[in-house]
Design a protein around this motif. Structure first.
Motif, mmCIF file in Angstrom:
data_model
loop_
_atom_site.group_PDB
_atom_site.id
_atom_site.type_symbol
_atom_site.label_atom_id
_atom_site.label_comp_id
_atom_site.label_asym_id
_atom_site.label_seq_id
_atom_site.Cartn_x
_atom_site.Cartn_y
_atom_site.Cartn_z
ATOM 1 N N GLY A 1 0.795 -1.219 0.000
ATOM 2 C CA GLY A 1 0.000 0.000 0.000
ATOM 3 C C GLY A 1 0.824 1.264 0.000
ATOM 4 O O GLY A 1 0.361 2.312 0.436
ATOM 5 N N SER A 2 2.052 1.199 -0.518
ATOM 6 C CA SER A 2 2.964 2.332 -0.454
ATOM 7 C C SER A 2 2.876 3.181 -1.714
ATOM 8 O O SER A 2 2.304 2.772 -2.731
ATOM 9 N N GLU A 3 3.482 4.354 -1.654
ATOM 10 C CA GLU A 3 3.438 5.291 -2.771
ATOM 11 C C GLU A 3 4.090 4.735 -4.038
ATOM 12 O O GLU A 3 3.552 4.900 -5.135
ATOM 13 N N PRO A 4 5.263 4.059 -3.961
ATOM 14 C CA PRO A 4 5.852 3.541 -5.204
ATOM 15 C C PRO A 4 4.964 2.541 -5.937
ATOM 16 O O PRO A 4 5.101 2.367 -7.148
ATOM 17 N N GLU A 5 4.041 1.891 -5.203
ATOM 18 C CA GLU A 5 3.186 0.900 -5.851
ATOM 19 C C GLU A 5 2.077 1.538 -6.676
ATOM 20 O O GLU A 5 1.415 0.843 -7.451
ATOM 21 N N ALA A 6 1.851 2.843 -6.505
ATOM 22 C CA ALA A 6 0.736 3.492 -7.194
ATOM 23 C C ALA A 6 0.863 3.388 -8.709
ATOM 24 O O ALA A 6 -0.141 3.363 -9.426
ATOM 25 N N SER A 7 2.101 3.315 -9.215
ATOM 26 C CA SER A 7 2.279 3.228 -10.666
ATOM 27 C C SER A 7 1.729 1.915 -11.220
ATOM 28 O O SER A 7 1.366 1.845 -12.398
ATOM 29 N N TYR A 8 1.655 0.879 -10.376
ATOM 30 C CA TYR A 8 1.183 -0.424 -10.852
ATOM 31 C C TYR A 8 -0.275 -0.365 -11.285
ATOM 32 O O TYR A 8 -0.670 -1.043 -12.245
ATOM 33 N N VAL A 9 -1.081 0.434 -10.612
ATOM 34 C CA VAL A 9 -2.510 0.476 -10.929
ATOM 35 C C VAL A 9 -2.788 1.261 -12.200
ATOM 36 O O VAL A 9 -3.916 1.282 -12.689
#
Length: 530
Positions: free
Chosen positions: A306-314
Motif C-alpha cells: 500500500g505504499s506510494e511507489p506501488e501506485a504506478s502499478y494500478v
C-alpha cells in the motif's frame, strides 16, 4: 622631390583634421588607447566572452543529454531503455517497475547510467522455452547486450551534445568561430565525462547493490539474488520455469475456447489478489479482449504494501478500457484506493452500491490494513477479535444492500469471512484473500433465496510470495456470464501456469437455475360442524 611630399595635411582655420574632428580629441583618443584602463577593459571583455562561451556550452550539453542521451536496446528477453544524466557521483540505477530499483556504485565521474527494464519480447521469450539450453546463452549474451547498448548510448550522447551546442552557439553568437570553440568544448566535456566513467568501472559493484522501493520489502527476491553465485544451476532452472509461465500468456491463452452465450449476456471478469504480479496485466488484457468482457471486478489486494511507489502499478487499469470495479483488500491502503479511483474507468466501492453494465454491485473494503501479515491458510487462521471485525464489516454491507433502492446482483468482500451476514441479501458474493479458488453456498436464511459464494485465487500468482516455493503459484481468474435477467448462467475458471504439464486450463461450469421459492402452504381450515 615631388611637391606633394612636402605638403602638410590640410586643416581648416579652426585647427581640425581632414575628418572634421578637433585635433585635441584625436590626440586624447590615441593616448587613451595605450592606457592601463583600456587594457583592463579589454581583459574584462575577454573574460566575459569566455564565460558566455562556457554557459552556452554547458546549456548545449544539458539540452543534448535531454534530447539524445538515451537509447532502447534488448537485454536478453527484455526490452530496456538506457539513459545517461549528470550526477555528482557516478553510479548506475537499474529500475524494475513497479518493484523498485537497484543502485550500484559502478563508476566515478559526473555521469549516472539508468537502465530501465521494460516488457518481455514475445519472440525471444518463446525461443528461451523452445530451446532449454538457450537460457544459459541468454544470461551470457546479456552482458554483451548491455555493453553494446552502453557503447551506442555513449556515441549517441556525444553526438547529441556537440550538435545541440553548435546550434545553440550559432543562435547566441552568430559567429562560426565562437560556435566551433563551443562545439569543441562540448566534445571535451561529454567525451571526458564518459571516458572517466569507462576508465573507472567497478564490475564487483553488482555484488553489493542498494535496494529501493518494494525490493527493500522483498526478502525472498533478495535472497534469491544472493544465492545466484552459490547455486546458479538451481536458480537458472527456477528462472526458466518462471519465464515459461509468463510465455504461456502470449502463446496459449489465444487458443482458449470461448463460451458462446445468448445475445444480451453480460460478461464479468472476476480477478483478485494481484499483489503486483508482473504477468497479471497481460493476461487480464488478453482475456478481456478475447472474451468480450463488459466489466472487470477486483476484490482487493492489488498491491503488497500500500505504499506510494506501488501506485504506478494500478496505472494499467486504464489500458483495459472497460469499467473496473474495485474494493480495498487488507494489503491496500487508502492511498492505494485513491490511486485506483484516479483511473478514468475505475470505480471504488466502499459500503456503497453502483450499477455497471446493467448489474447492481455492492461492496465494502477490508476493515484491516495488515500488509505485513501472510494471507495463506497455514498462517494460523483468524483470531476471535479479527473474526468479529470481519463479520461486523459483512453486517454493515448487508444493511446497505437491504436499504438499496435497486436489488443487488453481486456483493463484494475481500475476506470470505465477511460473507456470512450477506446470505439471502443477494444471489452472488465474490471474494478473494485466501489465494485458493472455491465455490460454495452460504447457509440459507429461511424465506430467502440461496446465496452463492465464489472465492477467487490469486490473479497475480500471489506476487512475490508466489516465487518462494518450488513452483510458481498459478494465476487465476473467472469469467462470469449473466443473462438478461442478471442471473448467473455459467462461469469459466481460467488457470495459467504452475500446474506442471498443463500450463493453461479452462474449466466451464453451467449453473443450474435456482428453485423458485414457493409461497407457504396453508392447512385448510376445517369447517365447523354444528
Amino acid at each position: 622631390m615631388d611637391d606633394h611630399e612636402n605638403e602638410k595635411p590640410h586643416r581648416d582655420p579652426d585647427g581640425n583634421d581632414p575628418t572634421g574632428r578637433p585635433r585635441r580629441f584625436v590626440s586624447l583618443r590615441r593616448a587613451a588607447a595605450g592606457s592601463p584602463r583600456a587594457g583592463r577593459r579589454s581583459g574584462l571583455r575577454r573574460i566575459g566572452a569566455g564565460l558566455a562561451l562556457l554557459v552556452v556550452t554547458l546549456t548545449g550539453v544539458l539540452l543534448g543529454l535531454l534530447a539524445g542521451g538515451h537509447v532502447s536496446t534488448d537485454i536478453g528477453p527484455f526490452q530496456a531503455r538506457l539513459s545517461v544524466s549528470p550526477s555528482v557521483n557516478g553510479s548506475t540505477t537499474v529500475d524494475i517497475p513497479p518493484l523498485g530499483a537497484l543502485l550500484l556504485d559502478s563508476h566515478d565521474g559526473p555521469t549516472r547510467l539508468t537502465v530501465e527494464l521494460g516488457a518481455l519480447d514475445q519472440g525471444r521469450t518463446e525461443a528461451l522455452i523452445d530451446d532449454p539450453a538457450s537460457i544459459n546463452r541468454a544470461t551470457q549474451s546479456a552482458v554483451d547486450d548491455v555493453r553494446e547498448g552502453v557503447l551506442r548510448l555513449g556515441l549517441r550522447t556525444v553526438g547529441a551534445t556537440v550538435l545541440a551546442t553548435l546550434v545553440l552557439a550559432l543562435l547566441a553568437f552568430r559567429d562560426t568561430r565562437r560556435a566551433a570553440w563551443a562545439g569543441a568544448l562540448a566534445l571535451a566535456i561529454s567525451a571526458g565525462s564518459l571516458g572517466t566513467a569507462a576508465a573507472t568501472v567497478r564490475p564487483q559493484a553488482i555484488e553489493e547493490p542498494t535496494y529501493e522501493g518494494l525490493l527493500v520489502n522483498a526478502p525472498a527476491i533478495v535472497g534469491d539474488v544472493r544465492k545466484i553465485a552459490d547455486d546458479y544451476g538451481r536458480y537458472a532452472e527456477q528462472l526458466q520455469r518462471l519465464i515459461g509461465n509468463v510465455t504461456q500468456l502470449y502463446t496459449t491463452v489465444s487458443a482458449l475456447p470461448v463460451y458462446e452465450p445468448e445475445p444480451g449476456t453480460t460478461r464479468v471478469l472476476h480477478i483478485s489478489d494481484l499483489h503486483l504480479g508482473p504477468a497479471a496485466w497481460q493476461l487480464i488484457r488478453t482475456v478481456t479482449e478475447q472474451f468480450g468482457i463488459d466489466v472487470v471486478i477486483d476484490t482487493g489486494d492489488i498491491t503488497d504494501w500500500g505504499s506510494e511507489p506501488e501506485a504506478s502499478y494500478v496505472g494499467s487499469i486504464s489500458l483495459l478500457e472497460k469499467p473496473y470495479v474495485f474494493i480495498r483488500g487488507n494489503h491496500d491502503s487508502p492511498r492505494t484506493a485513491a490511486a485506483v479511483a484516479r483511473q478514468p474507468n475505475a470505480i471504488v466501492v466502499d459500503n456503497t452500491t453502483v450499477t455497471v453494465a446493467g448489474l447492481t454491485i455492492a461492496g465494502i473494503g477490508d476493515p484491516r490494513f495488515t500488509p505485513d501479515k501472510s494471507t495463506s491458510p497455514a498462517s494460523g487462521g483468524l483470531n476471535p477479535s479479527t473474526a468479529d471485525i470481519l463479520i461486523d464489516s459483512g453486517e454493515t454491507l448487508a444493511a446497505t444492500i437491504r436499504s438499496s433502492p435497486r436489488p443487488v446482483d453481486i456483493a463484494l468482500v475481500h475476506d470470505p469471512a465477511s460473507a456470512g451476514p450477506l446470505s439471502g441479501t443477494c444471489p452472488l458474493v465474490l471474494a478473494g484473500h485466501t489465494h485458493d479458488r472455491r465455490v460454495n453456498t452460504l447457509p440459507e436464511v429461511p424465506g430467502e433465496q440461496p446465496t452463492t459464494l465464489m472465492v477467487q485465487g490469486s490473479t497475480g500468482g500471489a506476487g512475490l510470495r508466489g516465487l518462494e516455493g518450488e513452483e510458481p503459484t498459478p494465476l487465476a481468474m473467472t469469467v462470469l456470464y449473466f443473462d438478461q435477467d442478471k442471473q448467473l448462467q455459467a462461469y469459466d475458471d481460467i488457470t495459467v501456469g504452475g500446474t506442471g504439464q498443463a500450463q493453461v486450463n479452462l474449466e466451464r461450469t453451467v449453473v443450474q437455475p435456482p428453485t423458485p421459492l414457493l409461497p407457504p402452504t396453508l392447512s385448510p381450515t376445517p369447517t365447523p360442524t354444528r
